[in-house]
Design a protein around this motif. Structure first.
Motif, short mmCIF file in Angstrom:
data_model
loop_
_atom_site.label_atom_id
_atom_site.label_comp_id
_atom_site.label_asym_id
_atom_site.label_seq_id
_atom_site.Cartn_x
_atom_site.Cartn_y
_atom_site.Cartn_z
N GLU A 185 0.87 -1.18 0.00
CA GLU A 185 0.00 0.00 0.00
C GLU A 185 0.91 1.23 0.00
O GLU A 185 1.72 1.42 0.91
CB GLU A 185 -0.89 0.02 1.24
N VAL A 186 0.77 2.04 -1.04
CA VAL A 186 1.56 3.28 -1.13
C VAL A 186 0.65 4.44 -0.77
O VAL A 186 -0.42 4.61 -1.35
CB VAL A 186 2.14 3.47 -2.55
N ASN A 187 1.08 5.22 0.20
CA ASN A 187 0.34 6.42 0.58
C ASN A 187 0.87 7.60 -0.23
O ASN A 187 2.01 8.02 -0.04
CB ASN A 187 0.49 6.70 2.07
N LEU A 233 -11.07 -3.56 2.62
CA LEU A 233 -10.74 -4.45 3.74
C LEU A 233 -10.33 -5.81 3.19
O LEU A 233 -10.93 -6.32 2.23
CB LEU A 233 -11.93 -4.58 4.69
N CYS A 234 -9.32 -6.42 3.80
CA CYS A 234 -8.76 -7.67 3.28
C CYS A 234 -7.93 -8.31 4.39
O CYS A 234 -7.88 -7.81 5.51
CB CYS A 234 -7.89 -7.39 2.06
N GLY A 235 -7.26 -9.43 4.05
CA GLY A 235 -6.31 -10.01 4.98
C GLY A 235 -5.02 -9.21 4.90
O GLY A 235 -4.78 -8.28 5.65
N GLU A 236 -4.18 -9.57 3.93
CA GLU A 236 -3.00 -8.78 3.61
C GLU A 236 -3.27 -8.02 2.32
O GLU A 236 -4.19 -8.33 1.58
CB GLU A 236 -1.78 -9.71 3.45
N HIS A 237 -2.42 -7.02 2.03
CA HIS A 237 -2.66 -6.19 0.85
C HIS A 237 -2.62 -6.98 -0.45
O HIS A 237 -3.26 -6.61 -1.43
CB HIS A 237 -1.64 -5.04 0.80
N GLY A 238 -1.88 -8.09 -0.45
CA GLY A 238 -1.78 -8.90 -1.64
C GLY A 238 -2.88 -9.93 -1.79
O GLY A 238 -2.81 -10.80 -2.66
N GLU A 239 -3.91 -9.84 -0.95
CA GLU A 239 -5.05 -10.75 -1.03
C GLU A 239 -6.27 -9.99 -1.55
O GLU A 239 -6.36 -8.77 -1.40
CB GLU A 239 -5.35 -11.33 0.35
N VAL A 268 -11.89 4.39 10.08
CA VAL A 268 -10.71 4.14 9.26
C VAL A 268 -10.45 2.64 9.27
O VAL A 268 -10.57 1.98 10.30
CB VAL A 268 -9.48 4.92 9.78
N GLY A 269 -10.13 2.09 8.11
CA GLY A 269 -9.86 0.67 8.02
C GLY A 269 -8.59 0.39 7.26
O GLY A 269 -8.14 1.18 6.43
N ASN A 270 -8.00 -0.75 7.53
CA ASN A 270 -6.84 -1.23 6.78
C ASN A 270 -6.69 -2.71 7.06
O ASN A 270 -6.89 -3.15 8.21
CB ASN A 270 -5.57 -0.48 7.19
N GLY A 271 -6.34 -3.48 6.03
CA GLY A 271 -6.27 -4.92 6.22
C GLY A 271 -7.61 -5.42 6.74
O GLY A 271 -8.67 -5.04 6.23
N PRO A 272 -7.62 -6.26 7.77
CA PRO A 272 -8.89 -6.77 8.31
C PRO A 272 -9.49 -5.90 9.41
O PRO A 272 -10.55 -6.22 9.94
CB PRO A 272 -8.48 -8.13 8.88
N LEU A 290 -4.07 4.35 9.49
CA LEU A 290 -3.91 3.01 10.04
C LEU A 290 -3.02 2.23 9.07
O LEU A 290 -3.41 2.00 7.92
CB LEU A 290 -5.28 2.34 10.19
N LEU A 291 -1.82 1.88 9.53
CA LEU A 291 -0.81 1.30 8.65
C LEU A 291 -0.48 -0.12 9.06
O LEU A 291 -0.31 -0.41 10.25
CB LEU A 291 0.47 2.16 8.70
N SER A 292 -0.36 -1.01 8.08
CA SER A 292 -0.07 -2.42 8.33
C SER A 292 1.44 -2.65 8.43
O SER A 292 2.22 -2.10 7.64
CB SER A 292 -0.63 -3.28 7.20
N ASN A 293 1.84 -3.48 9.38
CA ASN A 293 3.24 -3.84 9.57
C ASN A 293 3.47 -5.30 9.16
O ASN A 293 2.54 -6.11 9.20
CB ASN A 293 3.64 -3.65 11.03
N PRO A 294 4.69 -5.65 8.77
CA PRO A 294 4.98 -7.01 8.30
C PRO A 294 4.66 -8.10 9.33
O PRO A 294 4.35 -9.24 8.95
CB PRO A 294 6.48 -6.97 7.99
N ASP A 295 4.73 -7.75 10.62
CA ASP A 295 4.49 -8.77 11.65
C ASP A 295 3.01 -8.93 12.00
O ASP A 295 2.66 -9.65 12.95
CB ASP A 295 5.28 -8.44 12.92
N GLY A 296 2.13 -8.26 11.26
CA GLY A 296 0.70 -8.39 11.51
C GLY A 296 0.14 -7.34 12.45
O GLY A 296 -1.09 -7.23 12.60
N THR A 297 1.01 -6.54 13.08
CA THR A 297 0.53 -5.45 13.93
C THR A 297 0.19 -4.24 13.07
O THR A 297 0.46 -4.22 11.87
CB THR A 297 1.59 -5.06 14.97
N MET A 298 -0.37 -3.23 13.71
CA MET A 298 -0.73 -2.01 13.00
C MET A 298 -0.28 -0.79 13.78
O MET A 298 -0.24 -0.80 15.02
CB MET A 298 -2.23 -1.94 12.73
N THR A 299 0.03 0.26 13.04
CA THR A 299 0.44 1.54 13.61
C THR A 299 -0.62 2.58 13.29
O THR A 299 -1.09 2.66 12.15
CB THR A 299 1.80 1.98 13.04
#
Length: 455
Positions: free
Chosen positions: A11-13, A188-194, A265-269, A321-330
């Motif tokens: 996801e590019v902001n 809304l999705c699981g990961e951005h590539g889904e 605000v949503g991102n990922g799931p 709301l930003l997705s992190n590689p480990d599944g957490t969010m910032t």
């Protein structure tokens, strides 16, 4: 439409650069911050630098960050279309005397809030496996109605490769198809590539009468129509199985929630939302759960924790709301969230300590934007891109340290420290703006996108 996950998708902001004519004219009806700060002296330079600092800090933290240029302002061509004639100086002087509100409108730097630039569907959700773009018509406000043509040229200039990108016409600029872009759209999705499900939020229905249980706001206008959201979904080839259309709560609109991204605000799931976000809260969540391949993670903030007044004043839900590689969010929040005790307590006790992926909160100073009613989420347009699609971008729009340094120096050279509403009639401001924008298009290597460059 792809049915499997794709690697190397990000996801590019794309943040909007604050324009040289950034001012406080109080133009946006229903936007409490804009109306309450009308007439104050702004600092275009500070605003642009605040935006760049936010972009760079997120880039440094590992998030993909892009840049979009501001619009040509003042839009003297629009004043000429409305009957003002003579030299540019004559047009500005006459508009200032006879129609000051029009002058303020054609000087608005509102394109900085690129969440309104358009609606984007990633290639993995589209039937032709291309990224789809529809610029928003923004017909609800005259100062924003002036934006779509240039926005379209900018998007086509950057996302030019027809193998990867598809561009659609702006919807008819009529009340029935009032479209405010991605400010009322969440994927809304699981990961951005889904594969994802697209949540479209609207304020009113234009044709055929209201749906069962629907009602409209009484104090402020509902800007987005169901018909506009449905039309964009059709343009992009989205199916019923990929879309959810939900009505924004009319009481939220009347409290100053002019776009859904001021209340959710949503991102990922994850969907972070206030309990007053949707007229049919349970129905909306149930439909999302039924259509998403990954379990929805709703994070609900009740009214007793954060009032509507605090939500609008702090822009908690206009955070990134930003997705992190480990599944957490910032969560990237504006500094105003720290100034409201109930909001800051909710962030600490409910969001960070709650049973959800949000693990970090970053506070950013974007006061110049906030005083006009735009928080961190307003300033960015989210575009999900594969590695090949990122490589196909035209121009120099993905942020790097070098580009950030050059943009900062560009702002320092061209922007004013102070700008009062009365300064908008200054013909020198118009000249300064054109000089800056001409240099910017060369710096970004996007070619000629402005009316003055096209002849």
């Amino acid at each position: 439409m792809n049915t499997t996950a794709i690697s190397n998708v990000q996801e590019v902001n794309f943040d909007g650069l604050v324009g040289p004519t950034h001012n406080y004219s109080g133009l946006a009806v229903g936007n409490v911050a804009s109306m309450s700060h009308g007439g104050l002296v702004s600092s275009p330079k500070e605003g642009a630098l605040q935006g760049l600092l936010k972009m760079k800090s997120l880039m440094d933290a590992g998030y993909a960050q892009g840049v979009l240029p501001p619009q040509q302002r003042p839009d003297i061509g629009a004043l000429r279309d409305l009957g003002f004639s003579g030299s540019n100086s004559d047009v500005l002087a006459r508009a200032a005397k006879e129609a000051p509100q029009l002058l303020r409108a054609v000087c608005s730097a509102s394109s900085m809030w690129t969440a309104n630039a358009g609606t984007i569907t990633p290639s993995l959700d589209a039937p032709d496996s291309r990224v789809h773009f529809t610029p928003a018509n923004l017909q609800s406000s005259f100062h924003r109605y002036l934006e779509p043509q240039t926005t379209g040229r900018v998007l086509r200039a950057i996302f030019r490769n027809e193998q990867h990108f598809a561009h659609h016409p702006v919807l008819p600029a009529t009340p029935a198809f009032a479209d405010e872009g991605a400010a009322n759209h969440t994927r809304l999705c699981g990961e951005h590539g889904e594969p994802g499900v697209h949540l479209f939020v609207y304020g009113r229905q234009a044709f055929g009468g209201a749906r069962s249980g629907e009602r409209e706001p009484k104090r402020y206008p509902a800007r987005q129509t169901l018909e506009a959201s449905q039309a964009v979904a059709r343009q992009h080839g989205l199916t019923d199985a990929q879309t959810v259309f939900a009505q924004q709560h009319p009481e939220a609109i009347d409290a100053g929630v002019f776009h859904n991204d001021v209340i959710a605000v949503g991102n990922g799931p994850v969907l972070l939302y206030h309990e007053m976000a949707f007229l049919d809260e349970e129905g909306t969540l149930d439909e999302l759960r039924a259509k998403m391949a990954t379990p929805l993670i709703p994070v609900r903030v009740p009214q007793e924790a954060v009032s509507m007044e605090d939500a609008v004043a702090s822009y908690l839900f206009n955070s990134q709301l930003l997705s992190n590689p480990d599944g957490t969010m910032t969560l990237v929040v504006p500094g105003e969230c720290q100034e409201r005790e109930a909001v800051w307590r909710t962030i600490q006790d409910s969001l960070l300590a709650g049973n959800n992926p949000i693990s970090e909160v970053i506070v950013k100073d974007v006061k110049q934007s906030m005083r006009n009613g735009g928080g961190p989420a307003c300033l960015r347009l989210r575009v999900v891109l594969s590695e090949a699609e990122r490589a196909a971008l035209t121009g120099r729009v993905l942020l790097t340290d070098a580009l950030c340094d050059e943009l900062t120096a560009w702002v320092e050279r061209h922007y004013r420290d102070r700008l009062a509403v009365d300064d908008l009639k200054d013909p020198q401001l118009a000249e300064e703006s054109l000089t800056a924008l001409d240099e910017l298009t060369q710096l970004l290597k996007i070619g000629s996108v402005y009316p003055f460059q096209l002849g």
